[in-house]
Motif scaffolding. Sequence first.
Motif, PDB file in Angstrom:
ATOM      1  N   MET A   1      19.839  12.771  -7.873  1.00  0.00           N
ATOM      2  CA  MET A   1      19.160  11.987  -8.652  1.00  0.00           C
ATOM      3  C   MET A   1      18.427  12.579  -9.608  1.00  0.00           C
ATOM      4  N   SER A   2      18.120  11.949 -10.675  1.00  0.00           N
ATOM      5  CA  SER A   2      17.541  12.632 -11.764  1.00  0.00           C
ATOM      6  C   SER A   2      15.970  12.585 -11.815  1.00  0.00           C
ATOM      7  N   THR A   3      15.225  13.650 -12.397  1.00  0.00           N
ATOM      8  CA  THR A   3      13.913  13.590 -12.342  1.00  0.00           C
ATOM      9  C   THR A   3      13.457  12.146 -12.683  1.00  0.00           C
ATOM     10  N   ARG A   4      13.837  11.585 -13.869  1.00  0.00           N
ATOM     11  CA  ARG A   4      13.387  10.443 -14.421  1.00  0.00           C
ATOM     12  C   ARG A   4      13.286   9.177 -13.353  1.00  0.00           C
ATOM     13  N   THR A   5      14.380   9.271 -12.519  1.00  0.00           N
ATOM     14  CA  THR A   5      14.696   8.157 -11.740  1.00  0.00           C
ATOM     15  C   THR A   5      13.729   8.386 -10.611  1.00  0.00           C
ATOM     16  N   LYS A   6      13.280   9.644 -10.053  1.00  0.00           N
ATOM     17  CA  LYS A   6      12.523   9.846  -8.914  1.00  0.00           C
ATOM     18  C   LYS A   6      11.254   9.314  -9.591  1.00  0.00           C
ATOM     19  N   ILE A   7      10.505   9.829 -10.849  1.00  0.00           N
ATOM     20  CA  ILE A   7       9.510   9.248 -11.287  1.00  0.00           C
ATOM     21  C   ILE A   7       9.334   7.707 -11.218  1.00  0.00           C
ATOM     22  N   VAL A   8      10.365   7.131 -11.895  1.00  0.00           N
ATOM     23  CA  VAL A   8      10.470   5.408 -11.718  1.00  0.00           C
ATOM     24  C   VAL A   8      10.223   5.311 -10.531  1.00  0.00           C
ATOM     25  N   ILE A   9      10.832   5.363  -9.370  1.00  0.00           N
ATOM     26  CA  ILE A   9      10.789   5.181  -7.953  1.00  0.00           C
ATOM     27  C   ILE A   9       9.473   5.342  -7.563  1.00  0.00           C
ATOM     28  N   GLY A  10       8.814   6.375  -7.739  1.00  0.00           N
ATOM     29  CA  GLY A  10       7.269   6.639  -7.591  1.00  0.00           C
ATOM     30  C   GLY A  10       6.316   5.863  -8.138  1.00  0.00           C
ATOM     31  N   GLY A  11       6.677   5.525  -9.357  1.00  0.00           N
ATOM     32  CA  GLY A  11       5.603   4.557 -10.012  1.00  0.00           C
ATOM     33  C   GLY A  11       5.844   3.098  -9.674  1.00  0.00           C
ATOM     34  N   VAL A  12       7.000   2.842  -9.231  1.00  0.00           N
ATOM     35  CA  VAL A  12       7.220   1.379  -8.443  1.00  0.00           C
ATOM     36  C   VAL A  12       6.681   1.436  -7.204  1.00  0.00           C
ATOM     37  N   ALA A  13       6.557   2.561  -6.482  1.00  0.00           N
ATOM     38  CA  ALA A  13       5.916   2.638  -4.995  1.00  0.00           C
ATOM     39  C   ALA A  13       4.367   2.552  -5.133  1.00  0.00           C
ATOM     40  N   VAL A  14       3.750   3.220  -6.178  1.00  0.00           N
ATOM     41  CA  VAL A  14       2.394   3.420  -6.450  1.00  0.00           C
ATOM     42  C   VAL A  14       2.033   1.767  -6.962  1.00  0.00           C
ATOM     43  N   GLY A  15       2.870   1.105  -7.585  1.00  0.00           N
ATOM     44  CA  GLY A  15       2.418  -0.159  -8.130  1.00  0.00           C
ATOM     45  C   GLY A  15       2.393  -1.050  -6.827  1.00  0.00           C
ATOM     46  N   PHE A  16       3.250  -1.142  -5.920  1.00  0.00           N
ATOM     47  CA  PHE A  16       3.469  -1.858  -4.804  1.00  0.00           C
ATOM     48  C   PHE A  16       2.159  -1.539  -3.833  1.00  0.00           C
ATOM     49  N   LEU A  17       1.496  -0.187  -4.002  1.00  0.00           N
ATOM     50  CA  LEU A  17       0.602   0.092  -2.831  1.00  0.00           C
ATOM     51  C   LEU A  17      -0.707  -0.233  -3.606  1.00  0.00           C
ATOM     52  N   THR A  18      -0.676  -0.442  -4.913  1.00  0.00           N
ATOM     53  CA  THR A  18      -2.088  -0.914  -5.599  1.00  0.00           C
ATOM     54  C   THR A  18      -2.109  -2.442  -5.485  1.00  0.00           C
ATOM     55  N   LEU A  19      -1.078  -3.073  -5.003  1.00  0.00           N
ATOM     56  CA  LEU A  19      -1.084  -4.698  -4.771  1.00  0.00           C
ATOM     57  C   LEU A  19      -1.789  -4.840  -3.519  1.00  0.00           C
ATOM     58  N   PHE A  20      -1.564  -3.946  -2.542  1.00  0.00           N
ATOM     59  CA  PHE A  20      -2.280  -4.104  -1.180  1.00  0.00           C
ATOM     60  C   PHE A  20      -3.818  -3.535  -1.361  1.00  0.00           C
ATOM     61  N   ILE A  21      -4.165  -2.652  -2.152  1.00  0.00           N
ATOM     62  CA  ILE A  21      -5.449  -2.188  -2.149  1.00  0.00           C
ATOM     63  C   ILE A  21      -6.331  -2.830  -3.042  1.00  0.00           C
ATOM     64  N   PHE A  22      -5.983  -3.305  -4.325  1.00  0.00           N
ATOM     65  CA  PHE A  22      -6.722  -3.839  -5.214  1.00  0.00           C
ATOM     66  C   PHE A  22      -6.333  -5.293  -5.479  1.00  0.00           C
ATOM     67  N   PRO A  23      -7.256  -6.195  -6.009  1.00  0.00           N
ATOM     68  CA  PRO A  23      -7.050  -7.501  -6.286  1.00  0.00           C
ATOM     69  C   PRO A  23      -5.408  -7.525  -7.116  1.00  0.00           C
ATOM     70  N   TRP A  24      -4.813  -8.569  -7.428  1.00  0.00           N
ATOM     71  CA  TRP A  24      -3.723  -8.820  -8.185  1.00  0.00           C
ATOM     72  C   TRP A  24      -4.111  -8.578  -9.589  1.00  0.00           C
TER      73      TRP A  24
END
Length: 63
Positions: A1-24
């Motif tokens: 898996m490339s570094t760019r793919t890992k960054i994208v997956i991490g960004g999506v994970a952080v995005g979903f995490l913020t959905l549960f912490i902050f208002p939409w």
Amino acid sequence: MSTRTKIVIGGVAVGFLTLFIFPWWLTALIILGVLAVPVVGYLALDPSQRKRVRAQSRKRLNG
């Protein structure tokens, strides 16, 4: 898996995490801000600088 793919997956994970912490709407503003920063930076370049950036990305794709 490339570094760019890992960054994208991490960004999506952080995005979903913020959905549960902050208002939409705050999550939507954060995501829009993250997407807008590189776009505004690219549009702030001179036309000759944009041409160099495009040529550099084409060079990476070809070789």
